[in-house]
Design a protein around this motif. Structure first.
Motif, PDB file in Angstrom:
ATOM      1  N   TYR A  17       0.829  -1.202   0.000  1.00 57.80           N
ATOM      2  CA  TYR A  17       0.000   0.000   0.000  1.00 57.80           C
ATOM      3  C   TYR A  17       0.864   1.253   0.000  1.00 57.80           C
ATOM      4  O   TYR A  17       0.626   2.182  -0.775  1.00 57.80           O
ATOM      5  CB  TYR A  17      -0.944  -0.004   1.209  1.00 57.80           C
ATOM      6  N   TYR A  18       1.856   1.304   0.868  1.00 56.53           N
ATOM      7  CA  TYR A  18       2.673   2.511   0.950  1.00 56.53           C
ATOM      8  C   TYR A  18       3.550   2.683  -0.285  1.00 56.53           C
ATOM      9  O   TYR A  18       3.781   3.809  -0.728  1.00 56.53           O
ATOM     10  CB  TYR A  18       3.467   2.555   2.260  1.00 56.53           C
ATOM     11  N   VAL A  19       3.994   1.604  -0.889  1.00 60.14           N
ATOM     12  CA  VAL A  19       4.743   1.712  -2.151  1.00 60.14           C
ATOM     13  C   VAL A  19       3.832   2.309  -3.221  1.00 60.14           C
ATOM     14  O   VAL A  19       4.196   3.272  -3.909  1.00 60.14           O
ATOM     15  CB  VAL A  19       5.287   0.333  -2.598  1.00 60.14           C
ATOM     16  N   LEU A  20       2.645   1.744  -3.377  1.00 62.34           N
ATOM     17  CA  LEU A  20       1.726   2.212  -4.421  1.00 62.34           C
ATOM     18  C   LEU A  20       1.216   3.626  -4.128  1.00 62.34           C
ATOM     19  O   LEU A  20       1.135   4.457  -5.035  1.00 62.34           O
ATOM     20  CB  LEU A  20       0.558   1.242  -4.555  1.00 62.34           C
ATOM     21  N   ALA A  21       0.878   3.918  -2.868  1.00 63.90           N
ATOM     22  CA  ALA A  21       0.370   5.248  -2.522  1.00 63.90           C
ATOM     23  C   ALA A  21       1.415   6.329  -2.770  1.00 63.90           C
ATOM     24  O   ALA A  21       1.102   7.401  -3.295  1.00 63.90           O
ATOM     25  CB  ALA A  21      -0.087   5.273  -1.065  1.00 63.90           C
ATOM     26  N   CYS A  22       2.661   6.037  -2.406  1.00 64.31           N
ATOM     27  CA  CYS A  22       3.727   7.029  -2.626  1.00 64.31           C
ATOM     28  C   CYS A  22       3.998   7.204  -4.112  1.00 64.31           C
ATOM     29  O   CYS A  22       4.200   8.335  -4.585  1.00 64.31           O
ATOM     30  CB  CYS A  22       5.000   6.610  -1.885  1.00 64.31           C
ATOM     31  N   ALA A  23       4.003   6.114  -4.865  1.00 60.77           N
ATOM     32  CA  ALA A  23       4.232   6.215  -6.307  1.00 60.77           C
ATOM     33  C   ALA A  23       3.121   7.020  -6.976  1.00 60.77           C
ATOM     34  O   ALA A  23       3.389   7.881  -7.829  1.00 60.77           O
ATOM     35  CB  ALA A  23       4.326   4.819  -6.919  1.00 60.77           C
ATOM     36  N   GLU A  24       1.882   6.755  -6.579  1.00 59.88           N
ATOM     37  CA  GLU A  24       0.766   7.491  -7.160  1.00 59.88           C
ATOM     38  C   GLU A  24       0.774   8.955  -6.737  1.00 59.88           C
ATOM     39  O   GLU A  24       0.464   9.842  -7.532  1.00 59.88           O
ATOM     40  CB  GLU A  24      -0.549   6.806  -6.801  1.00 59.88           C
ATOM     41  N   ALA A  25       1.168   9.229  -5.488  1.00 63.18           N
ATOM     42  CA  ALA A  25       1.266  10.626  -5.038  1.00 63.18           C
ATOM     43  C   ALA A  25       2.323  11.366  -5.850  1.00 63.18           C
ATOM     44  O   ALA A  25       2.093  12.492  -6.300  1.00 63.18           O
ATOM     45  CB  ALA A  25       1.606  10.676  -3.548  1.00 63.18           C
ATOM     46  N   ALA A  26       3.474  10.746  -6.051  1.00 61.80           N
ATOM     47  CA  ALA A  26       4.545  11.390  -6.821  1.00 61.80           C
ATOM     48  C   ALA A  26       4.095  11.654  -8.251  1.00 61.80           C
ATOM     49  O   ALA A  26       4.326  12.738  -8.798  1.00 61.80           O
ATOM     50  CB  ALA A  26       5.796  10.524  -6.809  1.00 61.80           C
ATOM     51  N   SER A  27       3.439  10.675  -8.842  1.00 57.97           N
ATOM     52  CA  SER A  27       2.979  10.819 -10.215  1.00 57.97           C
ATOM     53  C   SER A  27       1.910  11.906 -10.334  1.00 57.97           C
ATOM     54  O   SER A  27       1.978  12.760 -11.217  1.00 57.97           O
ATOM     55  CB  SER A  27       2.428   9.476 -10.702  1.00 57.97           C
ATOM     56  N   ASN A  28       0.934  11.882  -9.444  1.00 58.85           N
ATOM     57  CA  ASN A  28      -0.164  12.846  -9.512  1.00 58.85           C
ATOM     58  C   ASN A  28       0.260  14.255  -9.128  1.00 58.85           C
ATOM     59  O   ASN A  28      -0.253  15.230  -9.683  1.00 58.85           O
ATOM     60  CB  ASN A  28      -1.317  12.397  -8.608  1.00 58.85           C
ATOM     61  N   LEU A  29       1.176  14.393  -8.182  1.00 62.65           N
ATOM     62  CA  LEU A  29       1.582  15.726  -7.730  1.00 62.65           C
ATOM     63  C   LEU A  29       2.660  16.355  -8.603  1.00 62.65           C
ATOM     64  O   LEU A  29       2.983  17.526  -8.423  1.00 62.65           O
ATOM     65  CB  LEU A  29       2.045  15.669  -6.277  1.00 62.65           C
ATOM     66  N   ALA A  30       3.190  15.596  -9.558  1.00 64.86           N
ATOM     67  CA  ALA A  30       4.227  16.135 -10.445  1.00 64.86           C
ATOM     68  C   ALA A  30       3.713  17.328 -11.249  1.00 64.86           C
ATOM     69  O   ALA A  30       4.479  18.215 -11.611  1.00 64.86           O
ATOM     70  CB  ALA A  30       4.731  15.046 -11.389  1.00 64.86           C
ATOM     71  N   ARG A  31       2.419  17.359 -11.501  1.00 61.61           N
ATOM     72  CA  ARG A  31       1.868  18.448 -12.323  1.00 61.61           C
ATOM     73  C   ARG A  31       1.698  19.754 -11.560  1.00 61.61           C
ATOM     74  O   ARG A  31       1.440  20.790 -12.137  1.00 61.61           O
ATOM     75  CB  ARG A  31       0.542  18.014 -12.924  1.00 61.61           C
ATOM     76  N   TYR A  32       1.795  19.715 -10.224  1.00 63.96           N
ATOM     77  CA  TYR A  32       1.641  20.938  -9.425  1.00 63.96           C
ATOM     78  C   TYR A  32       2.956  21.713  -9.435  1.00 63.96           C
ATOM     79  O   TYR A  32       3.740  21.654  -8.517  1.00 63.96           O
ATOM     80  CB  TYR A  32       1.194  20.591  -7.998  1.00 63.96           C
ATOM     81  N   ASP A  33       3.143  22.419 -10.518  1.00 70.03           N
ATOM     82  CA  ASP A  33       4.409  23.125 -10.732  1.00 70.03           C
ATOM     83  C   ASP A  33       4.286  24.636 -10.569  1.00 70.03           C
ATOM     84  O   ASP A  33       5.249  25.365 -10.734  1.00 70.03           O
ATOM     85  CB  ASP A  33       4.949  22.794 -12.124  1.00 70.03           C
TER      86      ASP A  33
END
Length: 196
Positions: A17-33
């Motif tokens: 869960y924490y691997v997937l949640a962190c990966a998804e957070a990094a991917s989704n938050l990359a656009r907040y530039d």
């Protein structure tokens, strides 16, 4: 007996869960530039990312970027996705036999906010009973239930905590949110009737 998620898969689900949640957070938050998404402001990209995210978000983004890197993607992310798939399959098998599952929300009572609480790793570990349902994408609601059992030695942590309630999760098959909410309402009414 009834089919149920195997203990090794449930234990592995916490890390997955924490691997997937962190990966998804990094991917989704990359656009907040700060250019297209996020708060507009001066200072450029680095300043926006530093000021715009709190410490927990930064930790998750950094961990997620590490997991998504070429060196760890196959080893960590794909392994976590396989655990998620195994967990979903095992819950599907269980819900062929039963309509709902009732399980505790936590193994331990809550820690005191102003007292020396558990460390960050222990706090994450306390999610062991909620994470499998989230990882499998199952609708779940936690209902407060009075703590009545006072068995010496068996529930010392609960007795010593002074907690008056603990959470019980009502869990249902995927896309059966209404069934879960209806069952939670019945449980709440039953608990209220016992207090009267």
């Amino acid at each position: 007996g009834l089919p149920s998620p195997s203990p090794p898969v449930v234990r592995a689900s916490l890390a997955a869960y924490y691997v997937l949640a962190c990966a998804e957070a990094a991917s989704n938050l990359a656009r907040y530039d700060g250019v297209r998404y996020g708060a507009a402001g001066g200072g450029g990209y680095a300043a926006h990312r530093t000021d715009g995210f709190g410490p927990e978000v930064v930790r998750r983004v950094l961990a997620g970027n590490a997991v998504l890197s070429a060196g760890l993607f196959h080893e960590r992310y794909e392994a976590a996705a396989k655990i998620r798939g195994a967990l979903r399959a095992q819950f599907r098998e269980l819900f062929r036999e039963v309509d709902l599952v009732l399980v505790p929300t936590a193994l331990l009572p809550p820690h005191l906010v102003d007292g020396g609480g558990p460390g960050a790793t222990e706090v994450l570990g306390r999610d062991i009973l909620t994470v499998p349902m989230s990882l499998a994408g199952l609708p779940t609601v936690s209902v407060p239930v009075p703590v009545e059992a006072r068995i010496e030695g068996e529930d010392d942590a609960w007795r010593e905590s002074g907690a008056e309630t603990c959470g019980m999760q009502v869990v249902g098959p995927g896309l059966c949110d209404d069934l879960v909410l209806d069952a939670a309402e019945v449980l709440e009414k039953f608990i209220a009737s016992r207090r009267e």
